[in-house]
Scaffold this motif. Structure first.
Motif, PDB file in Angstrom:
ATOM      1  N   UNK A 122      15.813   6.157   8.937  1.00  0.00           N
ATOM      2  CA  UNK A 122      15.652   5.931   7.543  1.00  0.00           C
ATOM      3  C   UNK A 122      16.791   6.180   6.773  1.00  0.00           C
ATOM      4  N   UNK A 123      17.439   7.306   7.214  1.00  0.00           N
ATOM      5  CA  UNK A 123      18.615   7.711   6.402  1.00  0.00           C
ATOM      6  C   UNK A 123      19.739   6.466   6.580  1.00  0.00           C
ATOM      7  N   UNK A 124      19.938   5.931   7.995  1.00  0.00           N
ATOM      8  CA  UNK A 124      20.790   4.968   7.903  1.00  0.00           C
ATOM      9  C   UNK A 124      20.766   3.773   7.150  1.00  0.00           C
ATOM     10  N   UNK A 125      19.252   3.201   7.174  1.00  0.00           N
ATOM     11  CA  UNK A 125      18.850   2.131   6.374  1.00  0.00           C
ATOM     12  C   UNK A 125      18.991   2.285   4.909  1.00  0.00           C
ATOM     13  N   UNK A 126      18.830   3.528   4.595  1.00  0.00           N
ATOM     14  CA  UNK A 126      18.800   3.769   3.091  1.00  0.00           C
ATOM     15  C   UNK A 126      20.221   4.024   2.660  1.00  0.00           C
ATOM     16  N   UNK A 127      21.039   4.289   3.478  1.00  0.00           N
ATOM     17  CA  UNK A 127      22.568   4.753   3.019  1.00  0.00           C
ATOM     18  C   UNK A 127      23.322   3.122   3.011  1.00  0.00           C
ATOM     19  N   UNK A 157      18.266  -1.209  -3.258  1.00  0.00           N
ATOM     20  CA  UNK A 157      17.209  -0.172  -3.644  1.00  0.00           C
ATOM     21  C   UNK A 157      16.458   0.136  -2.477  1.00  0.00           C
ATOM     22  N   UNK A 158      16.095   1.162  -2.060  1.00  0.00           N
ATOM     23  CA  UNK A 158      15.544   1.570  -0.754  1.00  0.00           C
ATOM     24  C   UNK A 158      14.199   2.646  -1.057  1.00  0.00           C
ATOM     25  N   UNK A 159      13.081   2.228  -0.950  1.00  0.00           N
ATOM     26  CA  UNK A 159      12.125   3.335  -1.163  1.00  0.00           C
ATOM     27  C   UNK A 159      11.003   3.316   0.035  1.00  0.00           C
ATOM     28  N   UNK A 168       9.327   8.152   6.404  1.00  0.00           N
ATOM     29  CA  UNK A 168       9.423   7.592   8.026  1.00  0.00           C
ATOM     30  C   UNK A 168       8.387   6.854   8.761  1.00  0.00           C
ATOM     31  N   UNK A 169       7.017   6.410   7.907  1.00  0.00           N
ATOM     32  CA  UNK A 169       6.077   5.276   8.130  1.00  0.00           C
ATOM     33  C   UNK A 169       6.341   3.939   7.498  1.00  0.00           C
ATOM     34  N   UNK A 170       6.757   3.792   6.389  1.00  0.00           N
ATOM     35  CA  UNK A 170       6.776   2.605   5.777  1.00  0.00           C
ATOM     36  C   UNK A 170       7.462   2.624   4.411  1.00  0.00           C
ATOM     37  N   UNK A 171       7.801   1.611   4.017  1.00  0.00           N
ATOM     38  CA  UNK A 171       8.368   1.511   2.604  1.00  0.00           C
ATOM     39  C   UNK A 171       9.098  -0.112   2.339  1.00  0.00           C
ATOM     40  N   UNK A 172       9.858  -0.185   1.409  1.00  0.00           N
ATOM     41  CA  UNK A 172      10.342  -1.374   0.848  1.00  0.00           C
ATOM     42  C   UNK A 172      11.826  -1.231   0.724  1.00  0.00           C
ATOM     43  N   UNK A 232      22.855  -4.768  11.987  1.00  0.00           N
ATOM     44  CA  UNK A 232      24.247  -4.174  11.847  1.00  0.00           C
ATOM     45  C   UNK A 232      23.837  -2.883  10.800  1.00  0.00           C
ATOM     46  N   UNK A 233      23.340  -2.891   9.765  1.00  0.00           N
ATOM     47  CA  UNK A 233      22.783  -1.822   9.034  1.00  0.00           C
ATOM     48  C   UNK A 233      22.740  -0.548   9.935  1.00  0.00           C
ATOM     49  N   UNK A 234      21.629  -0.873  10.594  1.00  0.00           N
ATOM     50  CA  UNK A 234      20.876   0.043  11.347  1.00  0.00           C
ATOM     51  C   UNK A 234      21.897   0.633  12.645  1.00  0.00           C
ATOM     52  N   UNK A 235      22.622   0.057  12.936  1.00  0.00           N
ATOM     53  CA  UNK A 235      23.681   0.482  14.219  1.00  0.00           C
ATOM     54  C   UNK A 235      24.544   1.475  13.440  1.00  0.00           C
ATOM     55  N   UNK A 236      24.805   1.386  12.199  1.00  0.00           N
ATOM     56  CA  UNK A 236      26.020   2.113  11.500  1.00  0.00           C
ATOM     57  C   UNK A 236      25.513   3.460  11.686  1.00  0.00           C
ATOM     58  N   UNK A 237      26.571   4.450  12.173  1.00  0.00           N
ATOM     59  CA  UNK A 237      26.270   5.918  12.245  1.00  0.00           C
ATOM     60  C   UNK A 237      26.136   6.542  10.714  1.00  0.00           C
TER      61      UNK A 237
END
Length: 88
Positions: free
Chosen positions: A18-23, A31-33, A36-40, A83-88
């Protein structure tokens, strides 16, 4: 109805993914909301805004793209999300 759906397996904690996706989404001006379960999320692109939802189950990050520019293929969005999710 989703315009494109896919799942990305991940290792580690759901908090980390979630932190990777949000960043990544916020860095792209989106915008990310959610939690750890679900969001948009929504992300602006030169062709228009991409919007979607996600859900996490076990070690899988499932994404449903709910709105996207007509000219943007779902596979291109999927590639960028991966690609977003692979970034550290």
């Amino acid at each position: 109805m989703a315009k494109h759906s896919f799942s990305v397996p991940f290792s580690g904690s759901s908090q980390d993914i979630i932190a990777k996706a949000k960043a990544a989404i916020e860095k792209a001006g989106g915008q990310f909301n959610g939690d750890e379960g679900k969001g948009g999320f929504s992300v602006p692109t030169p062709a228009g805004t991409v919007k979607g939802t996600y859900a996490i189950s076990a070690q899988t990050f499932a994404v449903d793209i709910t709105d996207k520019p007509f000219i943007m293929p779902g596979a291109a969005i999927e590639s960028q999300v991966r690609k977003f999710l692979e970034k550290a």
